[in-house]
Design a protein around this motif. Structure first.
Motif, short mmCIF file in Angstrom:
data_model
loop_
_atom_site.label_atom_id
_atom_site.label_comp_id
_atom_site.label_asym_id
_atom_site.label_seq_id
_atom_site.Cartn_x
_atom_site.Cartn_y
_atom_site.Cartn_z
N PRO A 110 1.00 -1.02 0.17
CA PRO A 110 -0.04 0.19 0.01
C PRO A 110 0.64 1.38 0.04
O PRO A 110 2.01 1.12 0.55
CB PRO A 110 -0.83 -0.24 1.04
CG PRO A 110 -0.04 -0.97 2.24
CD PRO A 110 0.83 -1.97 1.20
N LEU A 111 0.21 2.27 -0.84
CA LEU A 111 0.95 3.43 -0.92
C LEU A 111 0.57 4.37 0.75
O LEU A 111 -0.49 3.97 1.24
CB LEU A 111 0.60 4.44 -1.74
CG LEU A 111 1.22 3.90 -3.37
CD1 LEU A 111 0.38 4.77 -4.11
CD2 LEU A 111 2.54 4.20 -3.17
N PRO A 112 1.51 5.20 1.12
CA PRO A 112 1.30 5.67 2.41
C PRO A 112 0.11 6.72 2.05
O PRO A 112 -0.12 7.00 0.94
CB PRO A 112 2.40 6.50 2.70
CG PRO A 112 3.63 6.00 1.73
CD PRO A 112 3.09 5.27 0.63
N ALA A 113 -0.51 6.92 3.45
CA ALA A 113 -1.79 7.79 3.29
C ALA A 113 -1.60 9.22 2.91
O ALA A 113 -2.51 9.80 2.24
CB ALA A 113 -2.48 7.65 4.71
N ALA A 114 -0.35 9.65 2.96
CA ALA A 114 -0.26 11.06 2.58
C ALA A 114 -0.19 11.33 0.89
O ALA A 114 0.29 10.18 0.39
CB ALA A 114 1.25 11.37 3.10
N GLN A 115 -0.60 12.12 0.71
CA GLN A 115 -0.67 12.47 -0.72
C GLN A 115 0.84 12.68 -1.30
O GLN A 115 1.43 13.64 -1.28
CB GLN A 115 -1.39 13.92 -1.07
CG GLN A 115 -2.99 13.76 -0.51
CD GLN A 115 -3.51 12.68 -1.45
OE1 GLN A 115 -3.38 12.66 -2.68
NE2 GLN A 115 -4.53 11.97 -0.64
N LEU A 116 1.07 11.51 -2.12
CA LEU A 116 2.43 11.66 -2.77
C LEU A 116 2.46 11.66 -4.12
O LEU A 116 1.34 11.25 -4.87
CB LEU A 116 3.00 10.25 -2.38
CG LEU A 116 3.41 9.88 -0.93
CD1 LEU A 116 4.00 8.73 -0.78
CD2 LEU A 116 4.55 11.08 -0.26
N ASP A 117 3.32 12.21 -4.79
CA ASP A 117 3.21 12.54 -6.38
C ASP A 117 3.59 10.99 -6.78
O ASP A 117 4.94 10.50 -6.83
CB ASP A 117 4.25 13.49 -6.83
CG ASP A 117 4.30 13.70 -8.38
OD1 ASP A 117 3.56 13.01 -8.93
OD2 ASP A 117 5.01 14.57 -8.55
N PRO A 118 2.67 10.35 -7.70
CA PRO A 118 2.86 8.92 -7.93
C PRO A 118 4.06 8.97 -9.22
O PRO A 118 4.77 7.96 -9.52
CB PRO A 118 1.79 8.71 -8.95
CG PRO A 118 0.44 9.55 -8.29
CD PRO A 118 1.27 10.70 -7.75
N SER A 119 4.32 10.15 -9.65
CA SER A 119 5.50 10.36 -10.65
C SER A 119 6.88 10.34 -9.91
O SER A 119 7.69 10.36 -10.62
CB SER A 119 5.29 11.38 -11.66
OG SER A 119 5.39 12.58 -11.05
N ALA A 145 12.55 -7.57 1.60
CA ALA A 145 11.36 -6.65 1.73
C ALA A 145 11.80 -5.48 0.82
O ALA A 145 12.81 -4.75 1.22
CB ALA A 145 11.18 -6.43 2.96
N PRO A 146 10.88 -4.93 -0.05
CA PRO A 146 11.23 -3.85 -0.87
C PRO A 146 10.67 -2.53 -0.10
O PRO A 146 10.19 -2.86 0.93
CB PRO A 146 10.25 -3.92 -2.17
CG PRO A 146 9.12 -4.90 -1.68
CD PRO A 146 10.02 -5.84 -0.67
N THR A 147 11.46 -1.53 -0.48
CA THR A 147 10.91 -0.20 0.35
C THR A 147 10.33 0.84 -0.71
O THR A 147 10.91 0.86 -2.02
CB THR A 147 12.21 0.36 1.07
OG1 THR A 147 12.82 -0.62 1.74
CG2 THR A 147 11.98 1.77 1.62
N LEU A 148 9.54 1.49 -0.28
CA LEU A 148 8.81 2.62 -1.34
C LEU A 148 9.74 3.83 -0.97
O LEU A 148 9.56 4.05 0.39
CB LEU A 148 7.55 2.91 -1.28
CG LEU A 148 6.50 1.75 -1.46
CD1 LEU A 148 4.97 2.06 -1.32
CD2 LEU A 148 6.91 0.90 -2.55
N VAL A 149 10.38 4.62 -1.96
CA VAL A 149 10.84 5.79 -1.54
C VAL A 149 10.10 7.00 -2.46
O VAL A 149 9.68 6.76 -3.64
CB VAL A 149 12.31 5.53 -1.94
CG1 VAL A 149 13.07 6.72 -1.89
CG2 VAL A 149 13.12 4.28 -1.40
N SER A 150 9.92 8.14 -1.85
CA SER A 150 9.68 8.89 -2.39
C SER A 150 10.34 10.22 -2.55
O SER A 150 11.36 10.45 -1.76
CB SER A 150 8.32 9.69 -1.55
OG SER A 150 7.66 10.84 -2.18
N GLY A 151 10.18 11.22 -3.74
CA GLY A 151 11.32 12.25 -3.96
C GLY A 151 11.83 12.20 -5.42
O GLY A 151 11.50 13.36 -6.15
N CYS A 152 12.59 11.33 -5.81
CA CYS A 152 13.04 11.41 -7.27
C CYS A 152 12.18 10.95 -8.10
O CYS A 152 11.32 10.08 -7.98
CB CYS A 152 14.40 10.36 -7.15
SG CYS A 152 15.61 11.01 -6.08
#
Length: 161
Positions: free
Chosen positions: A81-90, A148-155
């Motif tokens: 699952p993606l985090p509840a915070a509004q993250l930019d899918p791109s 276990a994979p990790t979801l990383v946001s930012g780049c």
């Protein structure tokens, strides 16, 4: 049973938990739940058979175990699952650390499940326009089963070639 079949036709499986009392009769209910009837509802809902709880044993412990079974069976393997915070899918990436390494590797995103192929790896969103989950391609899921994979946001998301 019709409700279970309609749910399944719309992609919603029906899980059945039956609380039964083997060997005990009840004058209030001349037709108490039985394995055959409960299994028929489960089959109509696409889940094969009912999960029974014996009312003469530890009911709460059994019921919790049946709920755990349902949760396990209903999860998409290798879906996160993606985090509840509004993250930019791109700007989401999936990383994992290969066995024997201390440096994470980035897994490329493919546009859709059909782009996974039998040997192509990667990941995709459950819904490209409003994603709620990241799902690994089967070959990726198998290849990193112990990491276990990790979801990383930012780049910016690394896209498959």
């Amino acid at each position: 049973m019709t409700g279970a079949a309609k749910g399944l036709a719309n992609g919603i499986p029906t899980y059945v938990i039956g609380v039964v009392s083997p060997g005990i009769t009840c004058s209030v209910d001349p037709n108490p739940p039985n394995q055959s009837d409960l299994d028929a509802v489960a089959k109509a809902g696409g889940t094969t058979s009912a999960l029974l709880v014996d009312a003469t044993q530890s009911v709460s412990q059994q019921f919790l175990a049946r709920l755990t079974t349902i949760r396990t069976r209903s999860q998409t393997p290798c879906a996160y699952p993606l985090p509840a915070a509004q993250l930019d899918p791109s700007r989401i990436n999936v990383e994992y650390t290969p066995s024997g390494s201390n440096k994470p590797s980035v897994i490329s995103r493919v546009p859709a499940p059909s782009d996974c192929g039998p040997t192509n790896g990667g990941w995709y969103y459950d819904n490209p326009t409003a994603p709620t989950e990241v799902i690994l391609c089967p070959s990726t899921c198998s290849a990193i089963a112990t990491s276990a994979p990790t979801l990383v946001s930012g780049c910016a998301t690394l896209l498959a070639p």
